[in-house]
Design an enzyme around this catalytic site. Sequence first.
Site, PDB file in Angstrom:
ATOM      1  N   GLY A  18    -140.726   8.293  41.170  1.00  0.00           N
ATOM      2  CA  GLY A  18    -140.502   6.857  41.268  1.00  0.00           C
ATOM      3  C   GLY A  18    -139.149   6.412  40.729  1.00  0.00           C
ATOM      4  N   ASP A  64    -146.802  13.087  26.494  1.00  0.00           N
ATOM      5  CA  ASP A  64    -147.793  12.006  26.535  1.00  0.00           C
ATOM      6  C   ASP A  64    -147.300  10.958  25.553  1.00  0.00           C
ATOM      7  OD1 ASP A  64    -149.882  10.249  26.235  1.00  0.00           O
ATOM      8  OD2 ASP A  64    -151.404  11.778  25.831  1.00  0.00           O
ATOM      9  N   TYR A 155    -151.313  -6.447  32.729  1.00  0.00           N
ATOM     10  CA  TYR A 155    -150.119  -5.652  33.001  1.00  0.00           C
ATOM     11  C   TYR A 155    -148.881  -6.451  32.582  1.00  0.00           C
ATOM     12  CZ  TYR A 155    -146.347  -3.580  35.798  1.00  0.00           C
ATOM     13  OH  TYR A 155    -145.161  -3.036  36.225  1.00  0.00           O
ATOM     14  N   LYS A 159    -145.879  -5.726  29.784  1.00  0.00           N
ATOM     15  CA  LYS A 159    -144.470  -5.698  30.167  1.00  0.00           C
ATOM     16  C   LYS A 159    -143.658  -6.710  29.359  1.00  0.00           C
ATOM     17  CE  LYS A 159    -144.443  -2.299  32.861  1.00  0.00           C
ATOM     18  NZ  LYS A 159    -143.525  -1.169  32.673  1.00  0.00           N
ATOM     19  N   PRO A 185    -137.371  -4.553  37.112  1.00  0.00           N
ATOM     20  CA  PRO A 185    -137.291  -4.305  38.559  1.00  0.00           C
ATOM     21  C   PRO A 185    -138.141  -5.306  39.339  1.00  0.00           C
ATOM     22  CG  PRO A 185    -137.757  -2.280  37.341  1.00  0.00           C
ATOM     23  CD  PRO A 185    -137.976  -3.416  36.396  1.00  0.00           C
ATOM     24  N   GLY A 186    -137.750  -5.500  40.587  1.00  0.00           N
ATOM     25  CA  GLY A 186    -138.509  -6.385  41.461  1.00  0.00           C
ATOM     26  C   GLY A 186    -139.461  -5.614  42.337  1.00  0.00           C
ATOM     27  N   VAL A 188    -139.863  -2.581  44.315  1.00  0.00           N
ATOM     28  CA  VAL A 188    -139.495  -1.203  44.647  1.00  0.00           C
ATOM     29  C   VAL A 188    -140.778  -0.488  45.043  1.00  0.00           C
ATOM     30  CG1 VAL A 188    -138.407   0.915  43.844  1.00  0.00           C
ATOM     31  CG2 VAL A 188    -137.650  -1.295  42.921  1.00  0.00           C
TER      32      VAL A 188
END
Length: 263
Positions: A18, A64, A155, A159, A185-186, A188
């Site tokens: 990614g 991890d 989520y 963030k 990021p937008g 992706v």
Amino acid sequence: MDIRLDGRCAIVTGGAQGIGKGIATALAESGAYVIIADIAREAAVNTVEEIRAAEGRADALSLDITDVKQVDEVMNEAVKMGGKLDICVHAAGIHVAESFLNISQENIERLTRINAIGTSNVMRASLKRMIPNNYGKLVVLTSIAARTGCTDAHYGMTKAAQMHMAWCAAMEVAPYNINVNSIAPGFVYTGMWDTIIDTRCGAEKKNIPEERERCWKQAVEETMFKRPQTSQDIANMAVFLCSEQAKEITGQCFNVCGGSRMN
């Protein structure tokens, strides 16, 4: 602008695939020695092989990020491998496709453990290795979900926590000539976006291909340019923030989102 990072040692968490993979590759192309630290060991090794095939320098370590002891061990190993630690880009994280009211307690705790506590583990461990050298660049990958209300409330919460930690860390380590910034990021299209689309479509429609495509196109319509972003777009910003051209930039969060957010 030709950005070179020759002689720099960089670690990229979540660099196996990614956006993280795009950043690791771009750092290597700029001359940095890159250590990919990821829980997906096999994918990390594959990315390292791709970087080496392009004549870059890279190695892989299993990590991890929720295991604070393991994070410390990996950072120590990174310093041994590179002789020092100049750069850390933290791109590891997860998304859970559940709404605010319906999300399970298990997934709230999982999101918090990986995205918030895991980020804290990586940030603290990497900064402690940079401080003795009076130099460092730390970049945290957050999300435009941190900037506004969204269907992925928990989520977005984690963030926003990442973004806030980067701000606070920047203040604390500035006396040591360390820059700390974050990137939001937008749109992706990576594996994570598959789960985001699950939320946008809703439980009844998430398995219908046409509905998934509609939700993706609807998301892209939120951008001014009416196009998605790419991993390379995010990597370009990350490389810049890790360079000396950005030495006066710290404590900032940069949206790379085609103008879908302007804050």
